[in-house]
Design an enzyme around this catalytic site. Structure first.
Site, PDB file in Angstrom:
ATOM      1  N   GLU A  38       0.820  -1.209   0.000  1.00  0.00           N
ATOM      2  CA  GLU A  38       0.000   0.000   0.000  1.00  0.00           C
ATOM      3  C   GLU A  38       0.863   1.273   0.000  1.00  0.00           C
ATOM      4  O   GLU A  38       1.787   1.401   0.812  1.00  0.00           O
ATOM      5  CB  GLU A  38      -0.922  -0.040   1.235  1.00  0.00           C
ATOM      6  CG  GLU A  38      -1.771   1.194   1.457  1.00  0.00           C
ATOM      7  CD  GLU A  38      -2.765   1.468   0.333  1.00  0.00           C
ATOM      8  OE1 GLU A  38      -3.360   0.513  -0.199  1.00  0.00           O
ATOM      9  OE2 GLU A  38      -2.935   2.651  -0.018  1.00  0.00           O
ATOM     10  N   THR A  80      -5.811   1.827  -5.549  1.00  0.00           N
ATOM     11  CA  THR A  80      -5.410   0.419  -5.476  1.00  0.00           C
ATOM     12  C   THR A  80      -6.178  -0.418  -6.501  1.00  0.00           C
ATOM     13  O   THR A  80      -5.605  -1.299  -7.150  1.00  0.00           O
ATOM     14  CB  THR A  80      -5.646  -0.154  -4.061  1.00  0.00           C
ATOM     15  OG1 THR A  80      -4.978   0.671  -3.123  1.00  0.00           O
ATOM     16  CG2 THR A  80      -5.082  -1.565  -3.944  1.00  0.00           C
TER      17      THR A  80
END
Ligand code: GP9
Length: 409
Positions: A38, A80
């Site tokens: 992330e 994402t």
């Protein structure tokens, strides 16, 4: 109808480069673990804060595999989910919104589907709510067999913070799950802790926070350091597991964590002004490919997330018969590096083109003249063609493309 695919097929044929045949099938039949870190940007690699490395484990680990230091994320608002879209389809995400929401009903022929035909089981692992980014719907469209989400993890309050389940627990549960999977498998693990606003429980802070003018950047250093420690625990456990010998591990950053709103603070930390060139270069994310037969080496190849699918398919020696892909094998010797970001900016081996300005890629000096004109034009064209596929749901005509190809012969 299927003729709508013709411009895309022509364009893709014209730009085609051969994959590196020396790498073809080096990982044949092996499991693939994609580990999506992330908000992890390349600038943290081999960098320190107050004399302490931000990613000490990754800095060493990258010496064990193929490390790509000029690899860019290509996401936009879908963050994402855009990175997942790019990876599994080798298509660009959209300029507005997230294709995971707006085009989940499309027909795709994504990596899980192609690998499924080769006997692979495909899974996603991410300890957030199932519905986040519409993943529960989109993963079906992409052909995943399983999706382990929050409800499949032992998410308790003492093991959670901020966005949820802390990486260290996510990693250990995920490894347990993967050990039980039918092999070979293709698995995508997506971490969560290093997410804006980058907060951590006191006892998980391994370094002091930064002292720039941005609290966000200051905390980011700490969550990056935490993530690296969790990564260490995961990779060490993985190396001890039975999976290790039969698996290619691909670690990559999904997108930026520090937005351009924090340019000034970033400049304070890096000790330079962040102009358009520097801001573009900050969109590099780490990529490391580890596995037997993959030579430890730093690759300065310019590439992006769109290139991962063809790279993986070549390593596995799988003949991917979906012709509608915009990426190229990262190990190919014939690449010219052309890597396009969703804003229509680009990098190639020589130049970086940002907001209509051309820079020398190595030095960052402005280049006058037409050096980038063609690159900007190609960027525009490629994005438009990719968009035509997604907006027109054109992959539903893929079965007819063989016919198109025959007709054109
Ligand atoms: C959410 C996680 C983060 O489940 O993947 O998403 P982001 O906000 O980085 O797109």
């Amino acid at each position: 109808d299927s003729n709508e695919l013709v411009p895309a097929l022509n364009y893709i044929n014209e730009k085609d480069v051969d994959p590196n045949s020396e790498m073809t099938g080096v990982a044949e039949g092996k499991n693939v673990i994609l580990l999506s870190l992330e908000s992890t940007q390349t600038f943290v690699v081999d960098r320190e804060l107050n004399g302490k490395e931000l990613t000490p484990y990754f800095n060493d680990l990258k010496e064990e595999g193929a490390y790509f230091s000029n690899f860019y994320h290509q996401v936009k608002q879908g963050r994402t989910s855009d990175s997942e879209f790019l990876l599994d389809n080798s298509l660009y995400g959209l300029n507005r919104g997230a294709a995971f929401f707006t085009h989940a009903g499309n027909e795709y022929e994504a990596t899980p589907e192609v690998l499924g035909e080769e006997g692979y089981t495909s899974v996603n692992m991410h300890a957030n709510d199932q519905t986040f980014w519409n993943r529960n719907v989109m993963y079906d469209s992409l052909g995943y067999d399983e999706y382990y989400s929050k409800e499949d993890y032992d998410v308790t309050e003492d093991k959670s913070y901020g966005w949820g389940y802390l990486d260290e627990y996510f990693f250990s549960d995920s490894l347990d799950k993967m050990e039980e999977l039918e092999q070979p498998f293709y698995s995508k693990m997506i971490t969560l802790t290093n997410h804006y606003p980058f907060t951590l429980p006191e006892d998980k802070k391994l370094i002091e926070e930064g002292n720039t003018s941005s609290g966000t950047l200051n905390r980011y250093f700490q969550t990056i350091r935490y993530q690296d420690e969790a990564l260490k625990q995961f990779v060490e456990d993985f190396k001890r597991s039975d999976l290790y010998d039969d698996t290619v591990l691909i670690i990559y950053g999904d997108h930026f964590g520090i937005s351009e709103n924090h340019q000034e603070a970033m400049g304070e930390y890096l000790g330079k002004d962040i102009n358009d060139y520097e801001q573009f270069q900050l969109q590099r994310v780490p990529l490391l490919i580890l596995g037997e037969g993959i030579e430890p080496k730093e690759h300065e190849t310019v590439g992006g997330q769109i290139d991962l699918r063809p790279t993986i398919m070549n390593l596995l020696g799988v003949d991917d018969d979906n012709p509608v892909q915009f990426g190229h094998d990262l190990f190919s010797k014939d690449r010219n590096g052309m890597t396009i970001t969703r804003d229509g900016n680009f990098a190639n081996e020589d130049y970086v083109g940002v907001n209509e300005t051309c820079f020398d890629r190595e030095t960052g000096e402005k280049v006058v003249g037409e050096a980038c004109a063609e690159g900007f034009k190609q960027a525009q064209e490629e994005l438009e063609i990719s968009d035509s596929i997604v907006y027109g749901d054109l992959l539903r005509y893929l079965d007819e493309t063989e016919m198109i190809k025959q007709e054109r012969k």
